[in-house]
Design a protein around this motif. Sequence first.
Motif, short mmCIF file in Angstrom:
data_model
loop_
_atom_site.label_atom_id
_atom_site.label_comp_id
_atom_site.label_asym_id
_atom_site.label_seq_id
_atom_site.Cartn_x
_atom_site.Cartn_y
_atom_site.Cartn_z
N TYR A 260 17.09 42.34 30.23
CA TYR A 260 17.08 41.49 31.42
C TYR A 260 16.01 41.98 32.40
O TYR A 260 15.51 43.11 32.29
CB TYR A 260 18.45 41.50 32.11
CG TYR A 260 18.66 42.74 32.98
CD1 TYR A 260 18.38 42.72 34.34
CD2 TYR A 260 19.07 43.96 32.42
CE1 TYR A 260 18.54 43.86 35.13
CE2 TYR A 260 19.23 45.09 33.19
CZ TYR A 260 18.95 45.04 34.55
OH TYR A 260 19.10 46.16 35.32
N ALA A 261 15.69 41.14 33.37
CA ALA A 261 14.78 41.53 34.45
C ALA A 261 15.10 40.68 35.68
O ALA A 261 15.13 39.45 35.61
CB ALA A 261 13.32 41.33 34.05
N VAL A 262 15.33 41.33 36.79
CA VAL A 262 15.56 40.64 38.07
C VAL A 262 14.23 40.17 38.62
O VAL A 262 13.22 40.89 38.55
CB VAL A 262 16.26 41.58 39.07
CG1 VAL A 262 16.37 40.92 40.45
CG2 VAL A 262 17.63 41.99 38.55
N THR A 263 14.19 38.96 39.17
CA THR A 263 12.93 38.41 39.69
C THR A 263 13.17 37.67 41.00
O THR A 263 14.22 37.78 41.62
CB THR A 263 12.30 37.47 38.64
OG1 THR A 263 10.98 37.09 39.07
CG2 THR A 263 13.15 36.24 38.41
N ALA A 264 12.13 36.94 41.44
CA ALA A 264 12.18 36.10 42.64
C ALA A 264 12.59 36.89 43.89
O ALA A 264 12.15 38.03 44.06
CB ALA A 264 13.08 34.88 42.41
N GLU A 265 13.41 36.29 44.76
CA GLU A 265 13.68 36.88 46.08
C GLU A 265 14.25 38.29 46.01
O GLU A 265 13.85 39.19 46.75
CB GLU A 265 14.64 35.99 46.88
CG GLU A 265 14.05 34.66 47.32
CD GLU A 265 14.21 33.56 46.32
OE1 GLU A 265 14.02 32.39 46.69
OE2 GLU A 265 14.53 33.86 45.13
N ALA A 315 13.48 32.07 25.97
CA ALA A 315 13.79 31.90 24.55
C ALA A 315 14.34 33.16 23.89
O ALA A 315 15.29 33.11 23.13
CB ALA A 315 12.53 31.45 23.80
N GLY A 316 13.74 34.30 24.16
CA GLY A 316 14.16 35.48 23.42
C GLY A 316 13.87 36.77 24.14
O GLY A 316 13.27 36.80 25.23
N ARG A 317 14.24 37.85 23.51
CA ARG A 317 14.12 39.18 24.10
C ARG A 317 12.67 39.52 24.42
O ARG A 317 12.36 40.15 25.43
CB ARG A 317 14.69 40.21 23.10
CG ARG A 317 14.67 41.65 23.60
CD ARG A 317 15.22 42.58 22.52
NE ARG A 317 15.20 43.98 22.97
CZ ARG A 317 16.20 44.56 23.60
NH1 ARG A 317 17.29 43.89 23.87
NH2 ARG A 317 16.11 45.83 23.98
N GLN A 318 11.74 39.05 23.55
CA GLN A 318 10.33 39.41 23.74
C GLN A 318 9.72 38.77 24.98
O GLN A 318 8.64 39.16 25.42
CB GLN A 318 9.51 39.01 22.50
CG GLN A 318 9.34 37.51 22.29
CD GLN A 318 10.49 36.88 21.52
OE1 GLN A 318 11.56 37.47 21.43
NE2 GLN A 318 10.25 35.70 20.96
N HIS A 319 10.39 37.76 25.56
CA HIS A 319 9.87 37.10 26.75
C HIS A 319 10.32 37.79 28.05
O HIS A 319 9.90 37.39 29.12
CB HIS A 319 10.30 35.63 26.78
CG HIS A 319 9.72 34.81 25.66
ND1 HIS A 319 10.43 34.51 24.53
CD2 HIS A 319 8.49 34.26 25.51
CE1 HIS A 319 9.67 33.79 23.73
NE2 HIS A 319 8.50 33.62 24.28
N ILE A 320 11.19 38.76 27.93
CA ILE A 320 11.69 39.46 29.12
C ILE A 320 10.80 40.66 29.38
O ILE A 320 10.87 41.68 28.69
CB ILE A 320 13.15 39.92 28.93
CG1 ILE A 320 14.02 38.78 28.39
CG2 ILE A 320 13.70 40.46 30.24
CD1 ILE A 320 14.10 37.57 29.28
N VAL A 321 9.93 40.54 30.37
CA VAL A 321 8.98 41.61 30.69
C VAL A 321 9.51 42.39 31.88
O VAL A 321 9.83 41.82 32.92
CB VAL A 321 7.58 41.04 31.00
CG1 VAL A 321 6.60 42.17 31.30
CG2 VAL A 321 7.07 40.20 29.83
#
Length: 362
Positions: A260-265, A315-321
């Motif tokens: 996972y990765a927290v983003t935005a505000e 879509a998948g794990r590889q898209h979570i940077v």
Amino acid sequence: MQKNIEVKEHELLNELCRAISALPGSSVRQRNCEARISSRYVPDGLLDVSLNNHNFELVVEAKRELFPRDVRQQIWQLREYLDGMNGSVEKVAMLIAGAISKGAREVLQQESIGYFDPGGSLFIPSARAYVLIDRPPPKKANRAFGSIFQGQRARVVQAVVEAAPNWVSVKELAEDTGVSPATASETLTEMERRDWLEVEGAGPAKLRRLRERGLVLDEWSRLIVNQKPLRIERYYVPGSDAAQIARRLDDACRDAHARYAVTAEAAAQVYAPYLSSISQLKCRIQGGSARNEALSRLEARPVSEGWNLGVIEEAGRQHIVIGERIDGIAYAPPVQVYLDLLQGSGRAKEMADHLRSERLAG
């Protein structure tokens, strides 16, 4: 293939003729160009133009798309051809294309080379019949401009921006982003075409670094704001604020083995504090059973109003940077956070500007 290219060049020339003919007091006539023999350069079109009682010749080269490096490579050919032309009538070099980047337009104006695109932008730097019509690029041009910001290429661009002002190599980028060396190399070449990179060395030892983050972020943000809003699944989870929700999210994802990765505000508030408090948290969680388990552990309940956890579809794990882990929480890289904020509402754009000035300047 060559026939299709010639058809498109002919269509661009016809559109250029119509654009010039629409100018007050103008007329234009196409002349037949000499046949191309061996490697000798011959332009795609020669136009006799009369504008406000001033006659001149336009020497036209047509391309599918133009970026700064393309323009610089083409200018010397046009000028060399003009030097070899006979006659006393003024001769003006011009490049036309289906898509011309902002940087390419700036180079052409500085070098007094004309340009035209199907969106209606027209630049004719004649000594006695100067024309400059500046219009937004045609919608089809966004595909040419935006392809570098999609899929695995976007990950490479993001990594180069994050690394600035450090030098990077193809090997390093491929290892850091998980893309193939071929994709990393192709993306860097495209960035060079846009004049975004400085280059040192050659071959496997070749290094690049970003000239200026703003050049990339301006272009990326221009395209982002015209895209559809992010698709977000909204949930309510027990928790008083974004910080508490983030801690519970980390625990749940760790137990579920979900990236996972927290983003935005919520991420921007950590990278560059701006607001007194954040009540909602947006994140990306890898799809599939791992995400379902993580959401179950969070006791996440789907809601349409009153949500405090937004999960951006991926879509998948590889898209979570993941950019950084701060106090045990995984946050998306600042560039990704900035782009996600641009697609947000409320004070998200204010936070985007603040994050850019604090973490992405230079």
